[in-house]
Design a protein around this motif. Structure first.
Motif, PDB file in Angstrom:
ATOM      1  N   ARG A 102     -17.192  17.323  29.649  1.00 37.67           N
ATOM      2  CA  ARG A 102     -18.548  16.798  29.506  1.00 37.67           C
ATOM      3  C   ARG A 102     -19.473  17.543  30.473  1.00 37.67           C
ATOM      4  NH1 ARG A 102     -18.269  11.487  27.191  1.00 37.67           N
ATOM      5  NH2 ARG A 102     -16.120  10.712  27.045  1.00 37.67           N
ATOM      6  N   ASP A 103     -20.741  17.617  30.100  1.00 37.73           N
ATOM      7  CA  ASP A 103     -21.764  18.205  30.977  1.00 37.73           C
ATOM      8  C   ASP A 103     -21.368  19.602  31.447  1.00 37.73           C
ATOM      9  OD1 ASP A 103     -23.170  15.769  30.766  1.00 37.73           O
ATOM     10  OD2 ASP A 103     -22.042  14.926  32.446  1.00 37.73           O
ATOM     11  N   VAL A 104     -21.015  20.445  30.512  1.00 45.16           N
ATOM     12  CA  VAL A 104     -20.522  21.785  30.809  1.00 45.16           C
ATOM     13  C   VAL A 104     -21.663  22.701  31.253  1.00 45.16           C
ATOM     14  CG1 VAL A 104     -19.450  23.839  29.814  1.00 45.16           C
ATOM     15  CG2 VAL A 104     -18.587  21.576  29.223  1.00 45.16           C
ATOM     16  N   THR A 105     -21.393  23.501  32.279  1.00 41.29           N
ATOM     17  CA  THR A 105     -22.305  24.574  32.676  1.00 41.29           C
ATOM     18  C   THR A 105     -21.523  25.877  32.694  1.00 41.29           C
ATOM     19  OG1 THR A 105     -21.881  24.158  35.032  1.00 41.29           O
ATOM     20  CG2 THR A 105     -23.799  23.080  34.038  1.00 41.29           C
ATOM     21  N   PHE A 106     -22.246  26.974  32.412  1.00 39.10           N
ATOM     22  CA  PHE A 106     -21.613  28.281  32.308  1.00 39.10           C
ATOM     23  C   PHE A 106     -22.182  29.235  33.353  1.00 39.10           C
ATOM     24  CE2 PHE A 106     -19.492  27.546  28.284  1.00 39.10           C
ATOM     25  CZ  PHE A 106     -20.269  26.541  27.696  1.00 39.10           C
ATOM     26  N   LYS A 107     -21.375  30.200  33.741  1.00 37.47           N
ATOM     27  CA  LYS A 107     -21.844  31.237  34.651  1.00 37.47           C
ATOM     28  C   LYS A 107     -22.897  32.077  33.944  1.00 37.47           C
ATOM     29  CE  LYS A 107     -20.236  35.114  37.485  1.00 37.47           C
ATOM     30  NZ  LYS A 107     -19.052  35.901  37.913  1.00 37.47           N
ATOM     31  N   PRO A 108     -24.061  32.266  34.562  1.00 38.92           N
ATOM     32  CA  PRO A 108     -25.106  33.075  33.929  1.00 38.92           C
ATOM     33  C   PRO A 108     -24.600  34.482  33.619  1.00 38.92           C
ATOM     34  CG  PRO A 108     -25.984  31.880  35.825  1.00 38.92           C
ATOM     35  CD  PRO A 108     -24.490  31.704  35.865  1.00 38.92           C
ATOM     36  N   GLY A 109     -25.044  34.992  32.489  1.00 34.22           N
ATOM     37  CA  GLY A 109     -24.690  36.345  32.117  1.00 34.22           C
ATOM     38  C   GLY A 109     -23.363  36.476  31.403  1.00 34.22           C
ATOM     39  N   THR A 110     -22.702  35.347  31.108  1.00 28.91           N
ATOM     40  CA  THR A 110     -21.410  35.411  30.414  1.00 28.91           C
ATOM     41  C   THR A 110     -21.524  34.951  28.964  1.00 28.91           C
ATOM     42  OG1 THR A 110     -20.741  33.170  31.091  1.00 28.91           O
ATOM     43  CG2 THR A 110     -20.185  35.004  32.579  1.00 28.91           C
ATOM     44  N   ARG A 111     -22.734  34.851  28.453  1.00 25.70           N
ATOM     45  CA  ARG A 111     -22.975  34.448  27.066  1.00 25.70           C
ATOM     46  C   ARG A 111     -22.312  33.098  26.755  1.00 25.70           C
ATOM     47  NH1 ARG A 111     -22.256  40.158  23.671  1.00 25.70           N
ATOM     48  NH2 ARG A 111     -23.861  41.318  24.817  1.00 25.70           N
ATOM     49  N   ASN A 112     -22.533  32.170  27.687  1.00 24.54           N
ATOM     50  CA  ASN A 112     -21.968  30.820  27.539  1.00 24.54           C
ATOM     51  C   ASN A 112     -20.455  30.845  27.312  1.00 24.54           C
ATOM     52  OD1 ASN A 112     -24.436  29.672  27.924  1.00 24.54           O
ATOM     53  ND2 ASN A 112     -24.844  29.295  25.761  1.00 24.54           N
ATOM     54  N   CYS A 113     -19.775  31.648  28.107  1.00 28.42           N
ATOM     55  CA  CYS A 113     -18.318  31.722  28.011  1.00 28.42           C
ATOM     56  C   CYS A 113     -17.654  31.154  29.261  1.00 28.42           C
ATOM     57  CB  CYS A 113     -17.865  33.167  27.791  1.00 28.42           C
ATOM     58  SG  CYS A 113     -16.056  33.365  27.857  1.00 28.42           S
ATOM     59  N   LYS A 114     -17.892  31.713  30.424  1.00 31.86           N
ATOM     60  CA  LYS A 114     -17.181  31.308  31.647  1.00 31.86           C
ATOM     61  C   LYS A 114     -17.686  29.956  32.134  1.00 31.86           C
ATOM     62  CE  LYS A 114     -15.750  32.786  36.252  1.00 31.86           C
ATOM     63  NZ  LYS A 114     -14.347  32.449  35.959  1.00 31.86           N
ATOM     64  N   ILE A 116     -18.163  27.050  34.621  1.00 27.37           N
ATOM     65  CA  ILE A 116     -18.152  26.887  36.079  1.00 27.37           C
ATOM     66  C   ILE A 116     -18.385  25.444  36.495  1.00 27.37           C
ATOM     67  CG2 ILE A 116     -18.856  29.265  36.529  1.00 27.37           C
ATOM     68  CD1 ILE A 116     -21.703  28.244  36.967  1.00 27.37           C
ATOM     69  N   GLY A 117     -18.731  24.581  35.560  1.00 32.43           N
ATOM     70  CA  GLY A 117     -18.961  23.183  35.894  1.00 32.43           C
ATOM     71  C   GLY A 117     -18.706  22.288  34.702  1.00 32.43           C
ATOM     72  N   GLY A 118     -18.391  21.034  34.982  1.00 34.27           N
ATOM     73  CA  GLY A 118     -18.125  20.063  33.932  1.00 34.27           C
ATOM     74  C   GLY A 118     -17.214  18.972  34.449  1.00 34.27           C
ATOM     75  N   VAL A 119     -17.011  17.971  33.624  1.00 33.03           N
ATOM     76  CA  VAL A 119     -16.203  16.819  34.016  1.00 33.03           C
ATOM     77  C   VAL A 119     -15.198  16.508  32.919  1.00 33.03           C
ATOM     78  CG1 VAL A 119     -16.225  14.372  34.632  1.00 33.03           C
ATOM     79  CG2 VAL A 119     -18.081  15.855  35.394  1.00 33.03           C
ATOM     80  N   LEU A 120     -13.959  16.297  33.310  1.00 32.81           N
ATOM     81  CA  LEU A 120     -12.918  15.835  32.391  1.00 32.81           C
ATOM     82  C   LEU A 120     -12.907  14.315  32.472  1.00 32.81           C
ATOM     83  CD1 LEU A 120     -10.607  16.714  30.496  1.00 32.81           C
ATOM     84  CD2 LEU A 120      -9.089  16.698  32.489  1.00 32.81           C
ATOM     85  N   ASP A 121     -13.346  13.656  31.409  1.00 30.36           N
ATOM     86  CA  ASP A 121     -13.513  12.208  31.468  1.00 30.36           C
ATOM     87  C   ASP A 121     -13.295  11.586  30.083  1.00 30.36           C
ATOM     88  OD1 ASP A 121     -14.122   9.670  32.326  1.00 30.36           O
ATOM     89  OD2 ASP A 121     -16.302   9.971  32.284  1.00 30.36           O
ATOM     90  N   PRO A 122     -12.097  10.981  29.882  1.00 27.43           N
ATOM     91  CA  PRO A 122     -11.023  10.824  30.855  1.00 27.43           C
ATOM     92  C   PRO A 122     -10.026  11.972  30.794  1.00 27.43           C
ATOM     93  CG  PRO A 122     -10.493   9.560  28.910  1.00 27.43           C
ATOM     94  CD  PRO A 122     -11.847  10.193  28.647  1.00 27.43           C
ATOM     95  N   ASP A 123      -9.298  12.135  31.897  1.00 27.86           N
ATOM     96  CA  ASP A 123      -8.171  13.054  31.880  1.00 27.86           C
ATOM     97  C   ASP A 123      -7.121  12.484  30.932  1.00 27.86           C
ATOM     98  OD1 ASP A 123      -5.935  14.673  32.476  1.00 27.86           O
ATOM     99  OD2 ASP A 123      -5.395  13.392  34.173  1.00 27.86           O
ATOM    100  N   PRO A 124      -6.645  13.260  29.941  1.00 24.35           N
ATOM    101  CA  PRO A 124      -5.704  12.720  28.952  1.00 24.35           C
ATOM    102  C   PRO A 124      -4.339  12.362  29.515  1.00 24.35           C
ATOM    103  CG  PRO A 124      -5.993  15.075  28.668  1.00 24.35           C
ATOM    104  CD  PRO A 124      -7.030  14.644  29.647  1.00 24.35           C
ATOM    105  N   TYR A 125      -4.035  12.765  30.729  1.00 27.39           N
ATOM    106  CA  TYR A 125      -2.736  12.441  31.316  1.00 27.39           C
ATOM    107  C   TYR A 125      -2.785  11.283  32.301  1.00 27.39           C
ATOM    108  CZ  TYR A 125      -0.670  16.714  29.328  1.00 27.39           C
ATOM    109  OH  TYR A 125      -0.200  17.682  28.476  1.00 27.39           O
ATOM    110  N   THR A 126      -3.940  11.075  32.939  1.00 28.79           N
ATOM    111  CA  THR A 126      -4.044  10.009  33.940  1.00 28.79           C
ATOM    112  C   THR A 126      -5.137   9.001  33.660  1.00 28.79           C
ATOM    113  OG1 THR A 126      -5.607  11.199  35.365  1.00 28.79           O
ATOM    114  CG2 THR A 126      -3.247  11.650  35.698  1.00 28.79           C
ATOM    115  N   GLY A 127      -6.095   9.350  32.798  1.00 33.43           N
ATOM    116  CA  GLY A 127      -7.220   8.465  32.524  1.00 33.43           C
ATOM    117  C   GLY A 127      -8.323   8.562  33.555  1.00 33.43           C
ATOM    118  N   GLN A 128      -8.177   9.425  34.528  1.00 37.95           N
ATOM    119  CA  GLN A 128      -9.154   9.546  35.600  1.00 37.95           C
ATOM    120  C   GLN A 128     -10.315  10.449  35.197  1.00 37.95           C
ATOM    121  OE1 GLN A 128      -6.727  11.069  38.781  1.00 37.95           O
ATOM    122  NE2 GLN A 128      -5.982   9.051  39.383  1.00 37.95           N
ATOM    123  N   ARG A 129     -11.378  10.378  35.977  1.00 34.00           N
ATOM    124  CA  ARG A 129     -12.526  11.260  35.824  1.00 34.00           C
ATOM    125  C   ARG A 129     -12.384  12.379  36.840  1.00 34.00           C
ATOM    126  NH1 ARG A 129     -17.681  12.214  37.848  1.00 34.00           N
ATOM    127  NH2 ARG A 129     -19.301  12.566  36.261  1.00 34.00           N
TER     128      ARG A 129
END
Length: 235
Positions: A102-114, A116-129
């Motif tokens: 969620r809320d993904v951010t990309f490294k500038p100049g990588t054409r929205n590929c790399k 560098i930011g975001g949140v795993l919510d929920p983690d599929p193995y633990t349910g944590q954020r």
């Protein structure tokens, strides 16, 4: 910067139908495995999937697994995150992160590929954020590569092994700690604390798609953990 929002629940819901198992596309430009690696039909129901996978007594003891791709190493699944079917210029790891966080951010100049930011919510193995910035997220191979190799991937040609290692159905961002705990374990050795039936369903779908067997112990865990009628939760 581009913001994309998805998550484990959305992916799990998408994995229920047979067509989705055959064409596991998480984003429009993520490619699928070749037709020769796919069975005629794969159902998302756990009981049905158990009918489609071959059961063997135990994990075979097979030599030759070497994941590393450095000088003198076997590189049996090809360079990490390098999908031979994808010519977009963006690697498989970043594609999966962008599709799942969620809320993904990309490294500038990588054409929205790399990513560098975001949140795993929920983690599929633990349910944590889990924020990506904490470096606590890894991309797991649902069926561990070492295990897949022993179960039959050692017989595949190098290209098919590389396709398998980068197939979106086989990749999932998870807690680094849980992923390290799982390591090369099968269903009989490790299950996530969060939504284990969803994990079992996806594990079996990968096995069915690539015609990899499971062990009798894994089948026993699947049937006792997720008895008939116990479906993976929908979104």
């Amino acid at each position: 910067m581009r913001i994309r929002r998805s998550g484990w629940m959305a992916i799990a819901a998408a994995l229920v139908g047979a067509a989705t198992w055959l064409h596991p596309t998480l984003t429009d430009d993520v490619t699928t495995a070749p037709s020769h690696a796919q069975p005629a039909a794969v159902s998302g129901d756990i009981a049905a999937l158990l009918q489609q996978v071959r059961v063997i007594d135990r994990l075979p003891d097979v030599d030759g697994y070497d994941r590393g791709c450095g000088k003198g190493e076997g590189c049996v699944f090809g360079p990490a995150w390098n999908d031979p079917l994808d010519h977009s210029g963006c690697d498989a790891r970043n594609k999966i992160l962008a599709s799942s966080l969620r809320d993904v951010t990309f490294k500038p100049g990588t054409r929205n590929c790399k990513v560098i930011g975001g949140v795993l919510d929920p983690d599929p193995y633990t349910g944590q954020r889990i924020p990506l910035q904490d470096r606590a997220i890894e991309v797991d191979h649902v069926v561990p590569l070492a295990r897949a190799f022993a179960l039959g991937a050692w017989q595949w040609d190098p290209r098919q092994r590389q396709i398998f290692a980068n197939d979106p159905i086989e990749l999932i961002p998870v807690s680094k700690a849980a992923n390290r705990q799982k390591s090369d374990s099968g269903l009989d050795e490790w299950l996530p604390t969060f939504q284990p039936c969803t994990y079992i369903q996806r594990y079996l779908a990968v096995a069915a798609k690539y015609q990899l067997p499971i062990t009798a112990a894994e089948r026993a865990v699947a049937t006792t953990t997720c008895p008939a009628g116990a479906e993976a939760p929908a979104a």
